[in-house]
Design a protein around this motif. Structure first.
Motif, PDB file in Angstrom:
ATOM      1  N   PHE A 199      27.022  36.886  27.545  1.00 31.64           N
ATOM      2  CA  PHE A 199      28.443  36.886  27.457  1.00 31.64           C
ATOM      3  C   PHE A 199      28.893  35.983  28.509  1.00 31.64           C
ATOM      4  O   PHE A 199      29.656  36.120  29.245  1.00 31.64           O
ATOM      5  N   GLN A 200      28.584  34.853  28.351  1.00 28.59           N
ATOM      6  CA  GLN A 200      28.990  33.470  29.516  1.00 28.59           C
ATOM      7  C   GLN A 200      30.505  33.704  29.577  1.00 28.59           C
ATOM      8  O   GLN A 200      31.245  33.653  28.824  1.00 28.59           O
ATOM      9  N   GLY A 201      30.733  33.365  31.034  1.00 20.71           N
ATOM     10  CA  GLY A 201      32.127  33.504  31.461  1.00 20.71           C
ATOM     11  C   GLY A 201      33.050  34.812  31.499  1.00 20.71           C
ATOM     12  O   GLY A 201      34.195  34.615  31.544  1.00 20.71           O
ATOM     13  N   GLY A 202      32.308  35.702  31.091  1.00 18.52           N
ATOM     14  CA  GLY A 202      33.087  37.133  31.190  1.00 18.52           C
ATOM     15  C   GLY A 202      33.249  37.583  32.600  1.00 18.52           C
ATOM     16  O   GLY A 202      32.230  37.721  33.497  1.00 18.52           O
ATOM     17  N   ILE A 203      34.404  38.260  32.766  1.00 15.51           N
ATOM     18  CA  ILE A 203      34.885  38.556  34.113  1.00 15.51           C
ATOM     19  C   ILE A 203      35.354  40.159  33.926  1.00 15.51           C
ATOM     20  O   ILE A 203      36.104  40.250  32.909  1.00 15.51           O
ATOM     21  N   CYS A 204      34.852  41.070  34.964  1.00  9.33           N
ATOM     22  CA  CYS A 204      35.075  42.236  34.721  1.00  9.33           C
ATOM     23  C   CYS A 204      36.742  42.572  35.170  1.00  9.33           C
ATOM     24  O   CYS A 204      37.285  41.913  35.706  1.00  9.33           O
ATOM     25  N   VAL A 205      37.079  43.546  34.636  1.00  7.12           N
ATOM     26  CA  VAL A 205      38.498  44.129  34.693  1.00  7.12           C
ATOM     27  C   VAL A 205      38.889  44.270  36.061  1.00  7.12           C
ATOM     28  O   VAL A 205      40.036  43.906  36.554  1.00  7.12           O
ATOM     29  N   GLY A 206      38.060  44.895  36.874  1.00  5.93           N
ATOM     30  CA  GLY A 206      38.299  45.133  38.419  1.00  5.93           C
ATOM     31  C   GLY A 206      38.508  43.733  39.111  1.00  5.93           C
ATOM     32  O   GLY A 206      39.688  43.918  39.828  1.00  5.93           O
ATOM     33  N   ALA A 207      37.832  42.723  38.905  1.00  7.22           N
ATOM     34  CA  ALA A 207      38.374  41.557  39.368  1.00  7.22           C
ATOM     35  C   ALA A 207      39.484  40.807  39.083  1.00  7.22           C
ATOM     36  O   ALA A 207      40.279  40.183  39.901  1.00  7.22           O
ATOM     37  N   ILE A 208      39.852  41.034  37.610  1.00  9.48           N
ATOM     38  CA  ILE A 208      41.160  40.462  37.125  1.00  9.48           C
ATOM     39  C   ILE A 208      42.246  41.396  37.769  1.00  9.48           C
ATOM     40  O   ILE A 208      43.128  40.685  38.358  1.00  9.48           O
ATOM     41  N   ALA A 209      42.092  42.671  37.816  1.00  7.01           N
ATOM     42  CA  ALA A 209      43.119  43.255  38.575  1.00  7.01           C
ATOM     43  C   ALA A 209      43.497  43.146  40.085  1.00  7.01           C
ATOM     44  O   ALA A 209      44.310  42.970  40.648  1.00  7.01           O
ATOM     45  N   ASP A 210      42.068  42.850  40.709  1.00  8.51           N
ATOM     46  CA  ASP A 210      42.388  42.433  42.175  1.00  8.51           C
ATOM     47  C   ASP A 210      43.145  41.077  42.255  1.00  8.51           C
ATOM     48  O   ASP A 210      44.060  41.064  43.233  1.00  8.51           O
ATOM     49  N   LYS A 211      42.959  40.237  41.457  1.00  9.16           N
ATOM     50  CA  LYS A 211      43.350  38.965  41.459  1.00  9.16           C
ATOM     51  C   LYS A 211      44.955  39.094  41.292  1.00  9.16           C
ATOM     52  O   LYS A 211      45.963  38.289  41.737  1.00  9.16           O
ATOM     53  N   ALA A 212      45.336  39.805  40.236  1.00  3.81           N
ATOM     54  CA  ALA A 212      46.569  39.999  39.766  1.00  3.81           C
ATOM     55  C   ALA A 212      47.335  40.909  40.778  1.00  3.81           C
ATOM     56  O   ALA A 212      48.625  40.779  40.574  1.00  3.81           O
ATOM     57  N   GLY A 213      46.819  41.600  41.602  1.00  4.14           N
ATOM     58  CA  GLY A 213      47.505  42.483  42.479  1.00  4.14           C
ATOM     59  C   GLY A 213      48.001  43.519  41.971  1.00  4.14           C
ATOM     60  O   GLY A 213      49.106  44.094  42.406  1.00  4.14           O
ATOM     61  N   SER A 259      35.757  40.468  24.368  1.00  2.00           N
ATOM     62  CA  SER A 259      35.332  41.653  25.573  1.00  2.00           C
ATOM     63  C   SER A 259      33.997  41.894  25.133  1.00  2.00           C
ATOM     64  O   SER A 259      33.490  42.066  23.943  1.00  2.00           O
ATOM     65  N   ARG A 260      33.230  42.339  26.321  1.00  2.00           N
ATOM     66  CA  ARG A 260      31.796  42.851  26.155  1.00  2.00           C
ATOM     67  C   ARG A 260      31.645  44.249  27.091  1.00  2.00           C
ATOM     68  O   ARG A 260      32.123  43.980  28.165  1.00  2.00           O
ATOM     69  N   ARG A 261      31.295  45.295  26.873  1.00  2.00           N
ATOM     70  CA  ARG A 261      31.011  46.305  27.654  1.00  2.00           C
ATOM     71  C   ARG A 261      29.540  46.254  28.012  1.00  2.00           C
ATOM     72  O   ARG A 261      28.697  45.984  27.438  1.00  2.00           O
ATOM     73  N   TRP A 279      30.975  48.868  32.908  1.00  2.00           N
ATOM     74  CA  TRP A 279      32.172  47.989  33.094  1.00  2.00           C
ATOM     75  C   TRP A 279      32.389  47.391  31.878  1.00  2.00           C
ATOM     76  O   TRP A 279      31.575  46.881  31.090  1.00  2.00           O
ATOM     77  N   THR A 280      33.545  46.545  31.662  1.00  2.00           N
ATOM     78  CA  THR A 280      34.145  46.006  30.655  1.00  2.00           C
ATOM     79  C   THR A 280      34.472  44.486  31.145  1.00  2.00           C
ATOM     80  O   THR A 280      35.152  44.038  32.080  1.00  2.00           O
ATOM     81  N   TYR A 281      33.941  43.397  30.352  1.00  2.00           N
ATOM     82  CA  TYR A 281      34.179  41.971  31.036  1.00  2.00           C
ATOM     83  C   TYR A 281      34.900  41.377  29.762  1.00  2.00           C
ATOM     84  O   TYR A 281      34.645  41.567  28.660  1.00  2.00           O
ATOM     85  N   TYR A 282      35.698  40.610  30.164  1.00  2.00           N
ATOM     86  CA  TYR A 282      36.632  39.689  29.255  1.00  2.00           C
ATOM     87  C   TYR A 282      36.567  38.202  29.436  1.00  2.00           C
ATOM     88  O   TYR A 282      36.134  37.806  30.641  1.00  2.00           O
ATOM     89  N   ARG A 283      36.562  37.615  28.272  1.00  2.00           N
ATOM     90  CA  ARG A 283      36.824  36.085  28.476  1.00  2.00           C
ATOM     91  C   ARG A 283      37.749  35.641  27.327  1.00  2.00           C
ATOM     92  O   ARG A 283      37.987  36.470  26.505  1.00  2.00           O
ATOM     93  N   ARG A 284      38.055  34.094  27.400  1.00  2.00           N
ATOM     94  CA  ARG A 284      38.900  33.800  26.306  1.00  2.00           C
ATOM     95  C   ARG A 284      38.218  33.508  25.137  1.00  2.00           C
ATOM     96  O   ARG A 284      36.922  33.472  25.042  1.00  2.00           O
ATOM     97  N   ASP A 285      38.867  33.704  24.059  1.00  2.00           N
ATOM     98  CA  ASP A 285      38.497  33.509  22.891  1.00  2.00           C
ATOM     99  C   ASP A 285      38.994  32.074  22.299  1.00  2.00           C
ATOM    100  O   ASP A 285      40.054  32.049  21.678  1.00  2.00           O
TER     101      ASP A 285
END
Length: 102
Positions: free
Chosen positions: A41-55, A76-78, A82-88
């Motif tokens: 799942f190339q480019g997938g980022i975990c929800v926690g990292a996105i939440a941290d960056k967004a504050g 997304s991919r679990r 953890w769940t990871y997301y990337r652009r579609d």
């Protein structure tokens, strides 16, 4: 694909920023936030990292990500807990094509 629902999903500044950040995940999140190498799942980022960056709280970001996935902007991919997301990219391309027809 519902153009109105996509536009509604994009009517929030944080959700637009998330799409921008996920366009270049390495530059915006670094190595530690990506999906493990043994997962396809190339480019997938975990929800926690996105939440941290967004504050923002992880629960808020999770809601944003699910909304964006439902309208076809994210995938997304679990993996484990953890769940990871990337652009579609295909969904984004189709949305742009629809906008060009308006």
């Amino acid at each position: 694909m519902d153009t109105i629902e996509i536009i509604k999903a994009l009517s929030n500044e944080t959700r637009i920023r998330i799409l921008e950040w996920l366009k270049e995940p390495e530059a915006n999140f670094g190595d530690q936030s990506r999906m493990p190498a043994d997962c396809d799942f190339q480019g997938g980022i975990c929800v926690g990292a996105i939440a941290d960056k967004a504050g923002l709280a992880q629960s808020v970001i999770s809601g944003y990500l699910v909304k964006m996935q439902k309208v076809g902007l994210l995938e997304s991919r679990r993996h484990c807990q953890w769940t990871y997301y990337r652009r579609d990219e295909e969904g984004i391309r189709k949305f742009i094509e629809q906008l060009e027809k308006l």
